[in-house]
Design a protein around this motif. Structure first.
Motif, PDB file in Angstrom:
ATOM      1  N   THR A  41       0.835  -1.206   0.000  1.00 50.11           N
ATOM      2  CA  THR A  41       0.000   0.000   0.000  1.00 50.11           C
ATOM      3  C   THR A  41       0.865   1.249   0.000  1.00 50.11           C
ATOM      4  OG1 THR A  41      -1.797  -1.130   1.140  1.00 50.11           O
ATOM      5  CG2 THR A  41      -1.784   1.271   1.263  1.00 50.11           C
ATOM      6  N   GLY A  42       1.913   1.254   0.788  1.00 46.34           N
ATOM      7  CA  GLY A  42       2.798   2.413   0.880  1.00 46.34           C
ATOM      8  C   GLY A  42       3.490   2.741  -0.427  1.00 46.34           C
ATOM      9  N   ILE A  43       4.043   1.725  -1.099  1.00 45.44           N
ATOM     10  CA  ILE A  43       4.739   1.995  -2.352  1.00 45.44           C
ATOM     11  C   ILE A  43       3.747   2.414  -3.422  1.00 45.44           C
ATOM     12  CG2 ILE A  43       4.810  -0.416  -3.151  1.00 45.44           C
ATOM     13  CD1 ILE A  43       7.508   2.290  -3.737  1.00 45.44           C
ATOM     14  N   TRP A  44       2.568   1.832  -3.441  1.00 48.34           N
ATOM     15  CA  TRP A  44       1.547   2.220  -4.421  1.00 48.34           C
ATOM     16  C   TRP A  44       1.159   3.686  -4.237  1.00 48.34           C
ATOM     17  CZ3 TRP A  44      -3.587   3.823  -4.311  1.00 48.34           C
ATOM     18  CH2 TRP A  44      -4.242   3.806  -5.531  1.00 48.34           C
ATOM     19  N   GLN A  45       0.957   4.101  -2.993  1.00 44.37           N
ATOM     20  CA  GLN A  45       0.604   5.497  -2.727  1.00 44.37           C
ATOM     21  C   GLN A  45       1.751   6.435  -3.091  1.00 44.37           C
ATOM     22  OE1 GLN A  45      -0.575   5.299   1.406  1.00 44.37           O
ATOM     23  NE2 GLN A  45      -2.718   4.965   0.877  1.00 44.37           N
ATOM     24  N   ARG A  46       2.973   6.024  -2.801  1.00 47.43           N
ATOM     25  CA  ARG A  46       4.131   6.862  -3.137  1.00 47.43           C
ATOM     26  C   ARG A  46       4.255   7.036  -4.641  1.00 47.43           C
ATOM     27  NH1 ARG A  46       6.448  11.078  -2.643  1.00 47.43           N
ATOM     28  NH2 ARG A  46       8.683  11.141  -2.811  1.00 47.43           N
ATOM     29  N   VAL A  47       4.054   5.969  -5.395  1.00 44.16           N
ATOM     30  CA  VAL A  47       4.103   6.053  -6.859  1.00 44.16           C
ATOM     31  C   VAL A  47       3.021   7.000  -7.358  1.00 44.16           C
ATOM     32  CG1 VAL A  47       3.730   4.746  -9.002  1.00 44.16           C
ATOM     33  CG2 VAL A  47       5.256   3.840  -7.236  1.00 44.16           C
ATOM     34  N   ARG A  48       1.822   6.913  -6.806  1.00 45.90           N
ATOM     35  CA  ARG A  48       0.742   7.851  -7.193  1.00 45.90           C
ATOM     36  C   ARG A  48       1.167   9.292  -6.982  1.00 45.90           C
ATOM     37  NH1 ARG A  48      -4.746   7.130  -4.466  1.00 45.90           N
ATOM     38  NH2 ARG A  48      -5.085   8.956  -5.726  1.00 45.90           N
ATOM     39  N   GLU A  49       1.774   9.578  -5.829  1.00 47.59           N
ATOM     40  CA  GLU A  49       2.218  10.942  -5.518  1.00 47.59           C
ATOM     41  C   GLU A  49       3.290  11.411  -6.497  1.00 47.59           C
ATOM     42  OE1 GLU A  49       3.600  10.513  -1.528  1.00 47.59           O
ATOM     43  OE2 GLU A  49       1.571  10.360  -0.691  1.00 47.59           O
ATOM     44  N   VAL A  50       4.224  10.538  -6.811  1.00 45.17           N
ATOM     45  CA  VAL A  50       5.311  10.897  -7.718  1.00 45.17           C
ATOM     46  C   VAL A  50       4.770  11.144  -9.129  1.00 45.17           C
ATOM     47  CG1 VAL A  50       7.409  10.027  -8.844  1.00 45.17           C
ATOM     48  CG2 VAL A  50       7.125   9.811  -6.366  1.00 45.17           C
ATOM     49  N   ILE A  51       3.851  10.300  -9.585  1.00 42.31           N
ATOM     50  CA  ILE A  51       3.240  10.495 -10.905  1.00 42.31           C
ATOM     51  C   ILE A  51       2.529  11.845 -10.960  1.00 42.31           C
ATOM     52  CG2 ILE A  51       1.412   9.710 -12.459  1.00 42.31           C
ATOM     53  CD1 ILE A  51       2.179   6.842 -11.670  1.00 42.31           C
ATOM     54  N   ALA A  52       1.765  12.160  -9.931  1.00 44.03           N
ATOM     55  CA  ALA A  52       1.047  13.444  -9.892  1.00 44.03           C
ATOM     56  C   ALA A  52       2.025  14.608  -9.955  1.00 44.03           C
ATOM     57  CB  ALA A  52       0.178  13.533  -8.646  1.00 44.03           C
ATOM     58  N   ASP A  53       3.111  14.505  -9.209  1.00 42.95           N
ATOM     59  CA  ASP A  53       4.125  15.560  -9.212  1.00 42.95           C
ATOM     60  C   ASP A  53       4.784  15.683 -10.587  1.00 42.95           C
ATOM     61  OD1 ASP A  53       5.757  17.541  -7.709  1.00 42.95           O
ATOM     62  OD2 ASP A  53       7.379  16.139  -8.170  1.00 42.95           O
ATOM     63  N   MET A  54       5.088  14.560 -11.211  1.00 39.48           N
ATOM     64  CA  MET A  54       5.699  14.574 -12.536  1.00 39.48           C
ATOM     65  C   MET A  54       4.754  15.193 -13.559  1.00 39.48           C
ATOM     66  SD  MET A  54       7.620  10.875 -12.526  1.00 39.48           S
ATOM     67  CE  MET A  54       8.621  11.146 -13.987  1.00 39.48           C
ATOM     68  N   GLN A  55       3.468  14.858 -13.473  1.00 41.34           N
ATOM     69  CA  GLN A  55       2.485  15.439 -14.385  1.00 41.34           C
ATOM     70  C   GLN A  55       2.400  16.948 -14.186  1.00 41.34           C
ATOM     71  OE1 GLN A  55      -0.890  12.985 -13.325  1.00 41.34           O
ATOM     72  NE2 GLN A  55      -0.687  11.772 -15.185  1.00 41.34           N
ATOM     73  N   ASP A  56       2.378  17.400 -12.952  1.00 33.71           N
ATOM     74  CA  ASP A  56       2.309  18.832 -12.648  1.00 33.71           C
ATOM     75  C   ASP A  56       3.510  19.584 -13.208  1.00 33.71           C
ATOM     76  OD1 ASP A  56      -0.063  18.424 -11.301  1.00 33.71           O
ATOM     77  OD2 ASP A  56       0.837  18.558  -9.290  1.00 33.71           O
ATOM     78  N   ASN A  57       4.652  18.914 -13.295  1.00 36.77           N
ATOM     79  CA  ASN A  57       5.881  19.546 -13.764  1.00 36.77           C
ATOM     80  C   ASN A  57       6.204  19.249 -15.226  1.00 36.77           C
ATOM     81  OD1 ASN A  57       6.842  20.921 -11.329  1.00 36.77           O
ATOM     82  ND2 ASN A  57       6.888  18.842 -10.485  1.00 36.77           N
ATOM     83  N   GLY A  58       5.279  18.582 -15.920  1.00 39.39           N
ATOM     84  CA  GLY A  58       5.474  18.289 -17.340  1.00 39.39           C
ATOM     85  C   GLY A  58       6.575  17.290 -17.624  1.00 39.39           C
ATOM     86  N   GLU A  59       6.891  16.447 -16.659  1.00 44.67           N
ATOM     87  CA  GLU A  59       7.950  15.452 -16.842  1.00 44.67           C
ATOM     88  C   GLU A  59       7.401  14.186 -17.490  1.00 44.67           C
ATOM     89  OE1 GLU A  59      10.371  14.795 -13.306  1.00 44.67           O
ATOM     90  OE2 GLU A  59       9.546  16.662 -12.488  1.00 44.67           O
ATOM     91  N   ALA A  60       8.275  13.460 -18.168  1.00 43.72           N
ATOM     92  CA  ALA A  60       7.901  12.186 -18.782  1.00 43.72           C
ATOM     93  C   ALA A  60       7.692  11.144 -17.687  1.00 43.72           C
ATOM     94  CB  ALA A  60       8.991  11.724 -19.736  1.00 43.72           C
ATOM     95  N   ILE A  61       6.591  10.436 -17.782  1.00 45.25           N
ATOM     96  CA  ILE A  61       6.262   9.418 -16.781  1.00 45.25           C
ATOM     97  C   ILE A  61       6.731   8.058 -17.320  1.00 45.25           C
ATOM     98  CG2 ILE A  61       4.357   8.279 -15.578  1.00 45.25           C
ATOM     99  CD1 ILE A  61       2.904  11.011 -15.804  1.00 45.25           C
ATOM    100  N   PRO A  62       7.410   7.270 -16.486  1.00 47.46           N
ATOM    101  CA  PRO A  62       7.903   5.971 -16.935  1.00 47.46           C
ATOM    102  C   PRO A  62       6.786   5.078 -17.477  1.00 47.46           C
ATOM    103  CG  PRO A  62       8.840   6.506 -14.807  1.00 47.46           C
ATOM    104  CD  PRO A  62       7.770   7.535 -15.082  1.00 47.46           C
ATOM    105  N   THR A  63       7.149   4.301 -18.489  1.00 48.27           N
ATOM    106  CA  THR A  63       6.226   3.319 -19.024  1.00 48.27           C
ATOM    107  C   THR A  63       6.547   1.969 -18.408  1.00 48.27           C
ATOM    108  OG1 THR A  63       7.703   2.948 -20.887  1.00 48.27           O
ATOM    109  CG2 THR A  63       5.940   4.544 -21.208  1.00 48.27           C
ATOM    110  N   LEU A  64       5.708   1.000 -18.655  1.00 50.26           N
ATOM    111  CA  LEU A  64       5.911  -0.328 -18.104  1.00 50.26           C
ATOM    112  C   LEU A  64       7.221  -0.934 -18.582  1.00 50.26           C
ATOM    113  CD1 LEU A  64       2.334  -1.785 -18.551  1.00 50.26           C
ATOM    114  CD2 LEU A  64       3.437  -1.135 -16.422  1.00 50.26           C
ATOM    115  N   VAL A  65       7.897  -1.611 -17.678  1.00 49.36           N
ATOM    116  CA  VAL A  65       9.119  -2.321 -18.016  1.00 49.36           C
ATOM    117  C   VAL A  65       8.716  -3.717 -18.463  1.00 49.36           C
ATOM    118  CG1 VAL A  65      11.276  -3.275 -17.104  1.00 49.36           C
ATOM    119  CG2 VAL A  65      10.491  -1.014 -16.351  1.00 49.36           C
ATOM    120  N   ASP A  66       9.216  -4.123 -19.640  1.00 50.63           N
ATOM    121  CA  ASP A  66       8.879  -5.460 -20.149  1.00 50.63           C
ATOM    122  C   ASP A  66       9.865  -6.487 -19.677  1.00 50.63           C
ATOM    123  OD1 ASP A  66       6.631  -4.685 -21.595  1.00 50.63           O
ATOM    124  OD2 ASP A  66       7.879  -4.014 -23.278  1.00 50.63           O
TER     125      ASP A  66
END
Length: 66
Positions: A41-66
């Protein structure tokens, strides 16, 4: 990107004496917790926060690793 679509795992950290939640697509992030469920739960929430921050700053968001 939806944080539910990333790859998560939980493992035991002997040096921290806690479970550690990790996300493959964000290798610099982790979350320590007493239980595996809290670590996940903690890592999932942290990833959500980081994605939101990256979106707010116009940064590229990582795609799925194959």
């Amino acid at each position: 990107m939806n944080p539910n679509h990333y790859t998560y795992h939980v493992t035991w950290s002997p040096e921290d004496n806690e479970h550690i939640g990790l996300c493959t697509e964000f290798p610099s992030l982790s979350w320590l917790a007493a239980t595996p469920e809290e670590a996940l739960t903690g890592i999932w929430q942290r990833v959500r926060e980081v994605i939101a921050d990256m979106q707010d700053n116009g940064e590229a968001i990582p795609t799925l690793v194959d």
